[in-house]
Design a protein around this motif. Structure first.
Motif, PDB file in Angstrom:
ATOM      1  N   THR A 129     -85.167  28.091  33.154  1.00 37.80           N
ATOM      2  CA  THR A 129     -85.825  28.190  34.459  1.00 37.80           C
ATOM      3  C   THR A 129     -87.341  28.079  34.314  1.00 37.80           C
ATOM      4  O   THR A 129     -87.999  27.366  35.083  1.00 37.80           O
ATOM      5  CB  THR A 129     -85.446  29.516  35.132  1.00 37.80           C
ATOM      6  OG1 THR A 129     -84.023  29.563  35.317  1.00 37.80           O
ATOM      7  CG2 THR A 129     -86.141  29.677  36.477  1.00 37.80           C
ATOM      8  N   GLU A 147     -77.995  33.381  34.515  1.00 34.95           N
ATOM      9  CA  GLU A 147     -77.685  32.174  35.284  1.00 34.95           C
ATOM     10  C   GLU A 147     -77.744  30.903  34.446  1.00 34.95           C
ATOM     11  O   GLU A 147     -77.104  29.896  34.797  1.00 34.95           O
ATOM     12  CB  GLU A 147     -78.646  32.067  36.471  1.00 34.95           C
ATOM     13  CG  GLU A 147     -78.441  33.189  37.484  1.00 34.95           C
ATOM     14  CD  GLU A 147     -79.682  33.482  38.306  1.00 34.95           C
ATOM     15  OE1 GLU A 147     -80.651  32.687  38.253  1.00 34.95           O
ATOM     16  OE2 GLU A 147     -79.691  34.518  38.996  1.00 34.95           O
ATOM     17  N   ASP A 148     -78.487  30.928  33.328  1.00 37.01           N
ATOM     18  CA  ASP A 148     -78.581  29.758  32.463  1.00 37.01           C
ATOM     19  C   ASP A 148     -77.379  29.597  31.547  1.00 37.01           C
ATOM     20  O   ASP A 148     -77.271  28.604  30.817  1.00 37.01           O
ATOM     21  CB  ASP A 148     -79.855  29.820  31.605  1.00 37.01           C
ATOM     22  CG  ASP A 148     -81.121  29.595  32.415  1.00 37.01           C
ATOM     23  OD1 ASP A 148     -81.010  29.140  33.571  1.00 37.01           O
ATOM     24  OD2 ASP A 148     -82.217  29.891  31.895  1.00 37.01           O
ATOM     25  N   PRO A 172     -70.585  31.148  33.453  1.00 42.95           N
ATOM     26  CA  PRO A 172     -70.191  32.426  34.071  1.00 42.95           C
ATOM     27  C   PRO A 172     -69.381  33.327  33.151  1.00 42.95           C
ATOM     28  O   PRO A 172     -69.519  34.558  33.185  1.00 42.95           O
ATOM     29  CB  PRO A 172     -69.370  31.985  35.290  1.00 42.95           C
ATOM     30  CG  PRO A 172     -69.878  30.614  35.615  1.00 42.95           C
ATOM     31  CD  PRO A 172     -70.242  29.994  34.301  1.00 42.95           C
ATOM     32  N   ARG A 204     -74.247  38.252  40.785  1.00 48.21           N
ATOM     33  CA  ARG A 204     -75.417  37.968  41.617  1.00 48.21           C
ATOM     34  C   ARG A 204     -75.084  38.329  43.064  1.00 48.21           C
ATOM     35  O   ARG A 204     -74.022  37.976  43.580  1.00 48.21           O
ATOM     36  CB  ARG A 204     -75.812  36.507  41.512  1.00 48.21           C
ATOM     37  CG  ARG A 204     -77.081  36.198  42.299  1.00 48.21           C
ATOM     38  CD  ARG A 204     -77.655  34.844  41.970  1.00 48.21           C
ATOM     39  NE  ARG A 204     -78.940  34.657  42.640  1.00 48.21           N
ATOM     40  CZ  ARG A 204     -79.767  33.664  42.392  1.00 48.21           C
ATOM     41  NH1 ARG A 204     -79.444  32.744  41.482  1.00 48.21           N
ATOM     42  NH2 ARG A 204     -80.911  33.570  43.027  1.00 48.21           N
TER      43      ARG A 204
END
Length: 408
Positions: A147, A309-310, A313, A321
């Motif tokens: 991110t 998030e990177d 799952p 989240r």
């Protein structure tokens, strides 16, 4: 290899603690010194206890240009092979000083770049321009998450100069121990049956700790345990009083610090005392506290966490989240509260922990240190670079550096 780390300050914060952990795990062939431009706080004490030489430059503010020749002289006298800068002000001044001192192997780590702010301050056109101008003076910039790498590209930093090396933790330090939980709860005045909502971070507006306080009236008998310090402390207490939940809100300050009853437990013990971990920050660069919570076996509710998030799952099944509204948090907390206090909970419901997920091993500090050292080696021409010899796990975002990119 002589390495000088330059950091803006050494108060308690994620980037500062990450620097100390990195220095601990770099190979013995690295001789590490640290310069802090301002605020030689508790992390400076910790580094010195680790045997690291720490110098306080005594910089007066962002525009204290007199600090530049002092820093240049210090770098030149130290005959350093690598200068590694951390946080915005240190990156700007450190890159310039290293170049003036004749050190070309300059690596910078971008710890706290958001979409709209950097290190909790609003981004401006001037901030971006100064950053881009000085970024060219180093061999490249480390982004602590994919991110952050994206944000750097959007700023105009060339792809080949960005190297993704995620933050790391020492998972063994956070391994859950029921006896540690019991002792920490006794110290804090919580019974074993008390449902404890927890959070860790600086008490600043961007962390949105007020969302946790606002959710508390809807979770009867729950306690809120917040670990951290900052300017929002008094505001949060006033908010708790206005909502009638002040007796259930515990702002304990820094882990390992002192309160009226003596020394507080360290962070692993405070995490052990919690039943669910919440981060209400809407903008993060990594989310180190959430990875530490996962290492402690806690379920994690978050509004933004690139570290989670990177990854796929399945790498962090205990993390969820949620939306940014207080009602979203309340709904999620009710689910965990029911599991803890419901008829099928059992007397040891709070002491049960989730399995430590794969995400935690992905962010082991040993991996981080290995990759940072590979960047040093490539920058100084003493090694093949991070993609040529270092093991890369499929569970961790890959380092995007190449030796050619480093030497530009």
């Amino acid at each position: 290899m002589r390495v000088l780390h330059i950091v803006t300050g050494l108060g308690i914060g994620g980037a500062e603690q990450q620097l100390r952990l990195l220095v601990r795990h770099l190979p013995a062939t690295c001789e590490n010194d640290v310069v802090t431009l301002t605020n030689p706080g508790p992390v400076a004490d910790g580094l010195r206890a680790d045997g690291v030489r720490v110098t306080h430059l005594g910089m007066g503010g962002n525009r204290d240009l007199a600090a530049l020749p002092r820093l240049t002289s210090l770098i030149r006298a130290g005959r350093y092979d690598v200068v590694h800068t951390h946080l915005y002000r240190a990156c700007v001044y450190g890159r310039i000083a290293a170049r003036l001192a004749g050190v070309r192997a300059v690596v910078a780590t971008e710890h706290s770049l958001g979409d709209s702010q950097i290190e909790g301050r609003p981004l401006t056109r001037g901030t971006r321009a100064l950053y881009r101008g000085t970024e060219r003076l180093g061999v490249g910039t480390v982004a602590v998450s994919a991110t952050v790498a994206r944000r750097l590209r959007e700023w105009g930093v060339p792809e080949e100069r960005i190297h993704v090396v995620p933050n790391g933790i020492d998972p063994d330090r956070f391994r859950f121990d029921p006896a540690v939980r019991a002792a920490a709860r006794a110290r804090l005045g919580f019974s074993e049956r008390t449902f404890v909502i927890g959070g860790v971070g600086r008490l600043v507006p961007g962390k949105n700790v007020d969302v946790l306080v606002r959710a508390l009236p809807a979770v009867p008998a729950a306690r809120l345990l917040i670990v951290g310090t900052g300017p929002e402390h008094d505001h949060l207490l006033r908010l708790a009083r206005s909502l009638g939940v002040a007796p259930r809100v515990h702002l304990v300050g820094a882990a390992g610090g002192r309160d009226g009853a003596g020394v507080l437990p360290e962070l692993p013990a405070l995490l052990a005392a919690m039943d669910v971990f919440v981060s209400a920050s809407r903008e993060e660069s990594f989310g180190l506290a959430m990875v530490e919570a996962l290492a402690a076996g806690l379920p994690v509710l978050h509004m933004a966490c690139p570290a989670i998030e990177d990854l796929p799952p399945a790498a962090a099944p205990g993390a969820r989240r949620i939306g940014t509204d207080v009602r979203d948090l309340v709904a999620a907390l009710h689910t965990h509260y029911a599991r803890h206090t419901g008829p099928h909970a059992g007397p040891d419901a709070g002491a049960r922990r989730l399995p430590v997920p794969a995400a935690v091993d992905s962010y082991h500090i040993a991996r981080t240190a290995e990759r940072v050292h590979a960047l040093y080696a490539a920058a100084t021409g003493t090694g093949p670079g991070p993609d040529s010899g270092a093991h890369v796990s499929e569970d961790i975002p890959a380092v995007t550096a190449s030796p050619a990119g480093l030497k530009k």
